[in-house]
Write a protein that holds these residues in place. Structure first.
Motif, PDB file in Angstrom:
ATOM      1  N   VAL A  91       2.837  20.543   5.628  1.00  0.00           N
ATOM      2  CA  VAL A  91       3.926  21.339   5.042  1.00  0.00           C
ATOM      3  C   VAL A  91       4.614  20.574   3.914  1.00  0.00           C
ATOM      4  O   VAL A  91       5.282  21.184   3.073  1.00  0.00           O
ATOM      5  CB  VAL A  91       4.968  21.746   6.115  1.00  0.00           C
ATOM      6  CG1 VAL A  91       4.339  22.629   7.170  1.00  0.00           C
ATOM      7  CG2 VAL A  91       5.639  20.532   6.726  1.00  0.00           C
ATOM      8  N   LEU A  92       4.429  19.254   3.858  1.00  0.00           N
ATOM      9  CA  LEU A  92       5.053  18.457   2.806  1.00  0.00           C
ATOM     10  C   LEU A  92       4.454  18.767   1.437  1.00  0.00           C
ATOM     11  O   LEU A  92       5.084  18.504   0.402  1.00  0.00           O
ATOM     12  CB  LEU A  92       4.914  16.966   3.105  1.00  0.00           C
ATOM     13  CG  LEU A  92       5.612  16.461   4.374  1.00  0.00           C
ATOM     14  CD1 LEU A  92       5.353  14.969   4.562  1.00  0.00           C
ATOM     15  CD2 LEU A  92       7.116  16.729   4.312  1.00  0.00           C
ATOM     16  N   LYS A  93       3.253  19.337   1.426  1.00  0.00           N
ATOM     17  CA  LYS A  93       2.607  19.652   0.160  1.00  0.00           C
ATOM     18  C   LYS A  93       3.405  20.682  -0.643  1.00  0.00           C
ATOM     19  O   LYS A  93       3.342  20.702  -1.875  1.00  0.00           O
ATOM     20  CB  LYS A  93       1.195  20.185   0.411  1.00  0.00           C
ATOM     21  CG  LYS A  93       0.246  19.166   1.036  1.00  0.00           C
ATOM     22  CD  LYS A  93      -1.115  19.793   1.309  1.00  0.00           C
ATOM     23  CE  LYS A  93      -2.073  18.799   1.957  1.00  0.00           C
ATOM     24  NZ  LYS A  93      -3.401  19.410   2.257  1.00  0.00           N
ATOM     25  N   ALA A  94       4.149  21.537   0.072  1.00  0.00           N
ATOM     26  CA  ALA A  94       4.882  22.613  -0.597  1.00  0.00           C
ATOM     27  C   ALA A  94       6.300  22.201  -0.980  1.00  0.00           C
ATOM     28  O   ALA A  94       7.024  22.988  -1.599  1.00  0.00           O
ATOM     29  CB  ALA A  94       4.932  23.846   0.302  1.00  0.00           C
ATOM     30  N   VAL A  95       6.711  20.993  -0.631  1.00  0.00           N
ATOM     31  CA  VAL A  95       8.073  20.547  -0.940  1.00  0.00           C
ATOM     32  C   VAL A  95       8.210  20.307  -2.440  1.00  0.00           C
ATOM     33  O   VAL A  95       7.363  19.652  -3.060  1.00  0.00           O
ATOM     34  CB  VAL A  95       8.419  19.257  -0.164  1.00  0.00           C
ATOM     35  CG1 VAL A  95       9.774  18.702  -0.610  1.00  0.00           C
ATOM     36  CG2 VAL A  95       8.421  19.524   1.340  1.00  0.00           C
ATOM     37  N   PHE A 130       8.814  12.267   9.334  1.00  0.00           N
ATOM     38  CA  PHE A 130       7.388  12.555   9.186  1.00  0.00           C
ATOM     39  C   PHE A 130       6.528  11.300   9.181  1.00  0.00           C
ATOM     40  O   PHE A 130       5.308  11.388   9.358  1.00  0.00           O
ATOM     41  CB  PHE A 130       7.137  13.354   7.902  1.00  0.00           C
ATOM     42  CG  PHE A 130       7.411  14.827   8.031  1.00  0.00           C
ATOM     43  CD1 PHE A 130       6.377  15.728   8.277  1.00  0.00           C
ATOM     44  CD2 PHE A 130       8.697  15.327   7.921  1.00  0.00           C
ATOM     45  CE1 PHE A 130       6.619  17.090   8.390  1.00  0.00           C
ATOM     46  CE2 PHE A 130       8.968  16.675   8.038  1.00  0.00           C
ATOM     47  CZ  PHE A 130       7.918  17.563   8.281  1.00  0.00           C
ATOM     48  N   GLY A 131       7.146  10.127   8.964  1.00  0.00           N
ATOM     49  CA  GLY A 131       6.338   8.916   8.882  1.00  0.00           C
ATOM     50  C   GLY A 131       5.701   8.761   7.504  1.00  0.00           C
ATOM     51  O   GLY A 131       5.853   9.613   6.625  1.00  0.00           O
ATOM     52  N   GLU A 132       4.959   7.655   7.359  1.00  0.00           N
ATOM     53  CA  GLU A 132       4.386   7.339   6.041  1.00  0.00           C
ATOM     54  C   GLU A 132       2.889   7.653   5.970  1.00  0.00           C
ATOM     55  O   GLU A 132       2.077   6.803   5.651  1.00  0.00           O
ATOM     56  CB  GLU A 132       4.634   5.863   5.708  1.00  0.00           C
ATOM     57  CG  GLU A 132       6.092   5.513   5.456  1.00  0.00           C
ATOM     58  CD  GLU A 132       6.654   6.145   4.194  1.00  0.00           C
ATOM     59  OE1 GLU A 132       5.865   6.580   3.349  1.00  0.00           O
ATOM     60  OE2 GLU A 132       7.897   6.182   4.064  1.00  0.00           O
ATOM     61  N   GLY A 133       2.550   8.881   6.316  1.00  0.00           N
ATOM     62  CA  GLY A 133       1.155   9.298   6.239  1.00  0.00           C
ATOM     63  C   GLY A 133       0.747   9.689   4.830  1.00  0.00           C
ATOM     64  O   GLY A 133       1.517   9.537   3.858  1.00  0.00           O
ATOM     65  N   LYS A 134      -0.438  10.230   4.712  1.00  0.00           N
ATOM     66  CA  LYS A 134      -0.992  10.597   3.409  1.00  0.00           C
ATOM     67  C   LYS A 134      -0.106  11.603   2.675  1.00  0.00           C
ATOM     68  O   LYS A 134       0.168  11.442   1.480  1.00  0.00           O
ATOM     69  CB  LYS A 134      -2.398  11.176   3.604  1.00  0.00           C
ATOM     70  CG  LYS A 134      -3.077  11.577   2.293  1.00  0.00           C
ATOM     71  CD  LYS A 134      -4.478  12.133   2.557  1.00  0.00           C
ATOM     72  CE  LYS A 134      -4.421  13.439   3.323  1.00  0.00           C
ATOM     73  NZ  LYS A 134      -5.771  14.070   3.455  1.00  0.00           N
ATOM     74  N   LEU A 166       4.024  12.918  -1.484  1.00  0.00           N
ATOM     75  CA  LEU A 166       5.349  13.436  -1.850  1.00  0.00           C
ATOM     76  C   LEU A 166       6.154  12.370  -2.586  1.00  0.00           C
ATOM     77  O   LEU A 166       6.849  12.658  -3.566  1.00  0.00           O
ATOM     78  CB  LEU A 166       6.102  13.903  -0.599  1.00  0.00           C
ATOM     79  CG  LEU A 166       7.541  14.412  -0.818  1.00  0.00           C
ATOM     80  CD1 LEU A 166       7.555  15.566  -1.816  1.00  0.00           C
ATOM     81  CD2 LEU A 166       8.164  14.839   0.514  1.00  0.00           C
ATOM     82  N   ARG A 167       6.023  11.105  -2.155  1.00  0.00           N
ATOM     83  CA  ARG A 167       6.729  10.007  -2.833  1.00  0.00           C
ATOM     84  C   ARG A 167       6.256   9.875  -4.280  1.00  0.00           C
ATOM     85  O   ARG A 167       7.061   9.692  -5.198  1.00  0.00           O
ATOM     86  CB  ARG A 167       6.475   8.687  -2.103  1.00  0.00           C
ATOM     87  CG  ARG A 167       7.335   8.485  -0.864  1.00  0.00           C
ATOM     88  CD  ARG A 167       7.231   7.036  -0.377  1.00  0.00           C
ATOM     89  NE  ARG A 167       7.991   6.855   0.831  1.00  0.00           N
ATOM     90  CZ  ARG A 167       9.304   6.651   0.879  1.00  0.00           C
ATOM     91  NH1 ARG A 167       9.999   6.658  -0.260  1.00  0.00           N
ATOM     92  NH2 ARG A 167       9.923   6.492   2.014  1.00  0.00           N
ATOM     93  N   LYS A 168       4.960   9.990  -4.488  1.00  0.00           N
ATOM     94  CA  LYS A 168       4.413   9.871  -5.845  1.00  0.00           C
ATOM     95  C   LYS A 168       4.942  11.001  -6.727  1.00  0.00           C
ATOM     96  O   LYS A 168       5.282  10.793  -7.887  1.00  0.00           O
ATOM     97  CB  LYS A 168       2.896   9.897  -5.793  1.00  0.00           C
ATOM     98  CG  LYS A 168       2.273   8.636  -5.210  1.00  0.00           C
ATOM     99  CD  LYS A 168       0.743   8.721  -5.218  1.00  0.00           C
ATOM    100  CE  LYS A 168       0.127   7.469  -4.638  1.00  0.00           C
ATOM    101  NZ  LYS A 168      -1.359   7.547  -4.591  1.00  0.00           N
ATOM    102  N   ARG A 169       4.966  12.210  -6.174  1.00  0.00           N
ATOM    103  CA  ARG A 169       5.481  13.349  -6.944  1.00  0.00           C
ATOM    104  C   ARG A 169       6.978  13.171  -7.255  1.00  0.00           C
ATOM    105  O   ARG A 169       7.451  13.536  -8.325  1.00  0.00           O
ATOM    106  CB  ARG A 169       5.257  14.660  -6.161  1.00  0.00           C
ATOM    107  CG  ARG A 169       3.790  15.073  -6.132  1.00  0.00           C
ATOM    108  CD  ARG A 169       3.596  16.476  -5.573  1.00  0.00           C
ATOM    109  NE  ARG A 169       3.726  16.518  -4.122  1.00  0.00           N
ATOM    110  CZ  ARG A 169       4.604  17.282  -3.476  1.00  0.00           C
ATOM    111  NH1 ARG A 169       5.446  18.044  -4.162  1.00  0.00           N
ATOM    112  NH2 ARG A 169       4.655  17.283  -2.150  1.00  0.00           N
ATOM    113  N   PHE A 170       7.704  12.619  -6.286  1.00  0.00           N
ATOM    114  CA  PHE A 170       9.127  12.365  -6.487  1.00  0.00           C
ATOM    115  C   PHE A 170       9.346  11.337  -7.606  1.00  0.00           C
ATOM    116  O   PHE A 170      10.202  11.523  -8.472  1.00  0.00           O
ATOM    117  CB  PHE A 170       9.747  11.855  -5.180  1.00  0.00           C
ATOM    118  CG  PHE A 170      11.191  11.464  -5.282  1.00  0.00           C
ATOM    119  CD1 PHE A 170      12.183  12.393  -5.343  1.00  0.00           C
ATOM    120  CD2 PHE A 170      11.538  10.110  -5.325  1.00  0.00           C
ATOM    121  CE1 PHE A 170      13.533  12.039  -5.446  1.00  0.00           C
ATOM    122  CE2 PHE A 170      12.863   9.732  -5.436  1.00  0.00           C
ATOM    123  CZ  PHE A 170      13.869  10.686  -5.490  1.00  0.00           C
TER     124      PHE A 170
END
Length: 271
Positions: free
Chosen positions: A232-236, A253-257, A262-266
């Motif tokens: 679901v993080l893909k849609a954030v 959510f932890g530091e998964g893939k 999401l961090r890179k997009r941020f």
């Protein structure tokens, strides 16, 4: 009672002009204030409209330790509420809320509960309109939310969640936010289909950045994590997030893939 009935009959048959109907209603309301048993039957059966002020003022005459008087009030309110349009019902609700909490010691907001029941199928719509009105303070929103969450006729769970999120986005509402945050889990657990659960998770994450309270943000992230997979993080929308928002989501959510993505997009959005 006989006098009021006789006067109504005179209006009905045309002996007295129908334009005098508001005067008869006003007379009945005046009698109610000092001898409510004398006006009970008339007001519980009249098809003539009462104003929002008249409806709210009926509560002033009630001895909340006398069950018979409480039952009379509910009979009348159920009758007169049905004659009003939704705007008038909303106005009456605001006036009744403004009286503060009235009722027996073990039921401190009994008056508002009776009125909410009297609204019948329109209760959710009217209470929602009032709770989202401008100028309604936190403690009043908490009272209204309790009425909404205990209605006999509830809307779909998604409608309740959407209403909750609108309230949680408001500034300076700690009382109602605490109540809503404590109830959101049980509301979201009504969804069993995984597609629906993921949709709710995405909705919670969408609204998370708009909520001023860090406790609310953490709760929404926690619920989103319990409802959906990390996918679901893909849609954030990374552009909508602050550093604090990102940190709250990562803690749940932890530091998964998906979180790393999401961090890179941020980070890219901040360039």
């Amino acid at each position: 009672q006989d006098v009021l009935k006789s006067l109504q009959n005179m209006i009905n048959v045309g002996i007295v002009a129908y334009t005098r109907q508001p005067e008869l209603i006003a007379l009945a309301c005046t009698i109610w204030q000092t001898h409510n048993v004398e006006a009970d039957t008339f007001l519980a059966q009249t098809q003539a409209p009462l104003s929002a002020v008249q409806i709210a003022t009926l509560a002033d005459a009630i001895n909340w330790e006398q069950e018979e008087e409480i039952e009379r009030l509910e009979r009348i309110w159920k009758n007169v509420a049905g004659v009003l349009n939704e705007e008038e019902q909303s106005t009456a609700t605001q006036l009744i809320v403004a009286k503060g909490q009235l009722g027996r010691s073990e039921l401190p907001d009994q008056c508002l509960s009776i009125w909410a029941r009297s609204l019948g199928p329109k209760a959710y719509s009217v209470l929602t309109q009032v709770i989202l009105s401008s100028g309604v303070v936190d403690s009043t929103q908490r009272r209204l939310w309790r009425q909404i969450s205990s209605l006999a006729e509830m809307p779909p769970a998604m409608a309740i969640i959407e209403l909750a999120l609108k309230i949680l986005e408001q500034p300076s509402v700690p009382e109602v936010s605490t109540v809503i945050n404590s109830e959101l889990k049980s509301i979201t657990q009504q969804f069993c289909d995984q597609t629906e659960r993921s949709g709710v998770a995405s909705l919670l994450l969408k609204h998370l950045p708009r909520c001023p309270s860090m406790a609310t943000k953490a709760n929404l992230a926690d619920l989103a994590h319990s409802l959906g997979s990390p996918a679901v993080l893909k849609a954030v929308d990374a552009m909508s997030l602050t550093e604090d928002d990102l940190q709250v989501i990562a803690q749940k959510f932890g530091e998964g893939k998906e979180m790393k993505s999401l961090r890179k997009r941020f980070e890219k959005a901040g360039e």
